[in-house]
Design a protein around this motif. Structure first.
Motif, mmCIF file in Angstrom:
data_model
loop_
_atom_site.group_PDB
_atom_site.id
_atom_site.type_symbol
_atom_site.label_atom_id
_atom_site.label_comp_id
_atom_site.label_asym_id
_atom_site.label_seq_id
_atom_site.Cartn_x
_atom_site.Cartn_y
_atom_site.Cartn_z
ATOM 1 N N GLY A 21 0.813 -1.210 0.000
ATOM 2 C CA GLY A 21 0.000 0.000 0.000
ATOM 3 C C GLY A 21 0.849 1.263 0.000
ATOM 4 N N LEU A 22 1.913 1.253 0.821
ATOM 5 C CA LEU A 22 2.794 2.421 0.870
ATOM 6 C C LEU A 22 3.489 2.653 -0.460
ATOM 7 C CD1 LEU A 22 4.392 2.023 4.410
ATOM 8 C CD2 LEU A 22 2.795 3.797 3.675
ATOM 9 N N VAL A 23 4.013 1.590 -1.047
ATOM 10 C CA VAL A 23 4.708 1.722 -2.326
ATOM 11 C C VAL A 23 3.753 2.214 -3.404
ATOM 12 C CG1 VAL A 23 5.852 0.428 -4.168
ATOM 13 C CG2 VAL A 23 6.534 0.069 -1.798
ATOM 14 N N LEU A 24 2.571 1.616 -3.466
ATOM 15 C CA LEU A 24 1.610 2.027 -4.489
ATOM 16 C C LEU A 24 1.170 3.481 -4.307
ATOM 17 C CD1 LEU A 24 -0.662 -1.108 -4.963
ATOM 18 C CD2 LEU A 24 0.946 -0.158 -6.599
ATOM 19 N N SER A 35 -2.227 4.213 -13.352
ATOM 20 C CA SER A 35 -2.236 3.247 -14.442
ATOM 21 C C SER A 35 -2.553 1.860 -13.885
ATOM 22 C CB SER A 35 -0.872 3.223 -15.129
ATOM 23 O OG SER A 35 -0.795 2.143 -16.023
ATOM 24 N N LEU A 36 -3.589 1.251 -14.393
ATOM 25 C CA LEU A 36 -3.999 -0.068 -13.938
ATOM 26 C C LEU A 36 -2.922 -1.117 -14.214
ATOM 27 C CD1 LEU A 36 -6.201 -1.797 -12.698
ATOM 28 C CD2 LEU A 36 -7.144 -2.122 -14.983
ATOM 29 N N LEU A 37 -2.244 -1.006 -15.334
ATOM 30 C CA LEU A 37 -1.197 -1.967 -15.693
ATOM 31 C C LEU A 37 -0.064 -1.939 -14.677
ATOM 32 C CD1 LEU A 37 -0.005 -4.041 -17.614
ATOM 33 C CD2 LEU A 37 1.020 -2.143 -18.891
ATOM 34 N N HIS A 38 0.390 -0.740 -14.328
ATOM 35 C CA HIS A 38 1.485 -0.637 -13.373
ATOM 36 C C HIS A 38 1.084 -1.150 -11.999
ATOM 37 C CE1 HIS A 38 2.994 2.321 -16.388
ATOM 38 N NE2 HIS A 38 4.107 1.618 -16.144
ATOM 39 N N ALA A 43 1.287 -5.336 -7.891
ATOM 40 C CA ALA A 43 0.554 -6.308 -7.081
ATOM 41 C C ALA A 43 1.067 -7.725 -7.331
ATOM 42 C CB ALA A 43 -0.937 -6.214 -7.380
ATOM 43 N N MET A 44 1.428 -8.025 -8.579
ATOM 44 C CA MET A 44 1.971 -9.351 -8.899
ATOM 45 C C MET A 44 3.320 -9.551 -8.224
ATOM 46 S SD MET A 44 0.813 -9.660 -12.890
ATOM 47 C CE MET A 44 1.833 -11.062 -13.228
ATOM 48 N N VAL A 45 4.136 -8.514 -8.195
ATOM 49 C CA VAL A 45 5.444 -8.607 -7.527
ATOM 50 C C VAL A 45 5.243 -8.874 -6.037
ATOM 51 C CG1 VAL A 45 7.480 -7.294 -6.841
ATOM 52 C CG2 VAL A 45 6.703 -7.233 -9.213
ATOM 53 N N PHE A 46 4.329 -8.126 -5.429
ATOM 54 C CA PHE A 46 4.083 -8.350 -4.012
ATOM 55 C C PHE A 46 3.430 -9.710 -3.764
ATOM 56 C CE2 PHE A 46 4.967 -3.861 -3.545
ATOM 57 C CZ PHE A 46 5.684 -3.858 -2.355
#
Length: 142
Positions: A21-24, A35-38, A43-46
């Motif tokens: 959440g903080l990073v996003l 950007s939804l893609l980013h 989210a996939m990385v996390f």
């Protein structure tokens, strides 16, 4: 032990979610916009980090489980003879009070103390190992 593992998994996922959440909110959105893609890639990385942290905790849990299993076996069996010890008899008797069949063998080697004193404890240990092998090879599994 089950609850501790679940607690560790919960805390790990909670911490990683807060970091996510903080990073996003503080890094990704201001740099790239909304950007939804980013956001999906982050989210996939996390998600991968969540999975790796779970695997680490799970492997530690399995290792501890195996160590505990070995320790219980070591507590029940005499190291020198490989036979069950007196503590195991006491525990098993408590468990099998309602059982119809239970056998226990108590063996006393006559004048073994004198034998140990005369020939030494290393020779006495060899005698105990040989006697225990004879016992093991002449009793039924059940």
């Amino acid at each position: 032990m089950k609850y501790r593992v679940k607690l560790e998994i919960f805390i790990s996922i909670l911490v990683l979610s807060i970091l996510n959440g903080l990073v996003l909110s503080k890094v990704i959105v201001p740099i790239y916009g909304v950007s939804l893609l980013h956001c999906t890639l982050i989210a996939m990385v996390f998600g991968l980090l969540y999975y790796l942290s779970f695997l680490r905790i799970y492997s530690k849990y399995n290792l501890l489980k195996e160590i505990n299993k070995r320790l219980i076996t070591e507590l029940k069996i005499d190291e020198l003879t490989g036979l069950f010890n007196r503590g195991t008899l006491d525990l098993d008797l408590k468990k099998t009070l309602d059982s119809l069949v239970y056998s226990a063998i108590f063996i006393d080697i006559d004048d073994f103390r004198n034998f140990n004193n005369e020939y030494g404890h290393s020779v006495g240990d060899k005698v105990l190992v040989d006697v225990s092998k004879t016992i093991k090879h002449n009793i039924r599994e059940n």
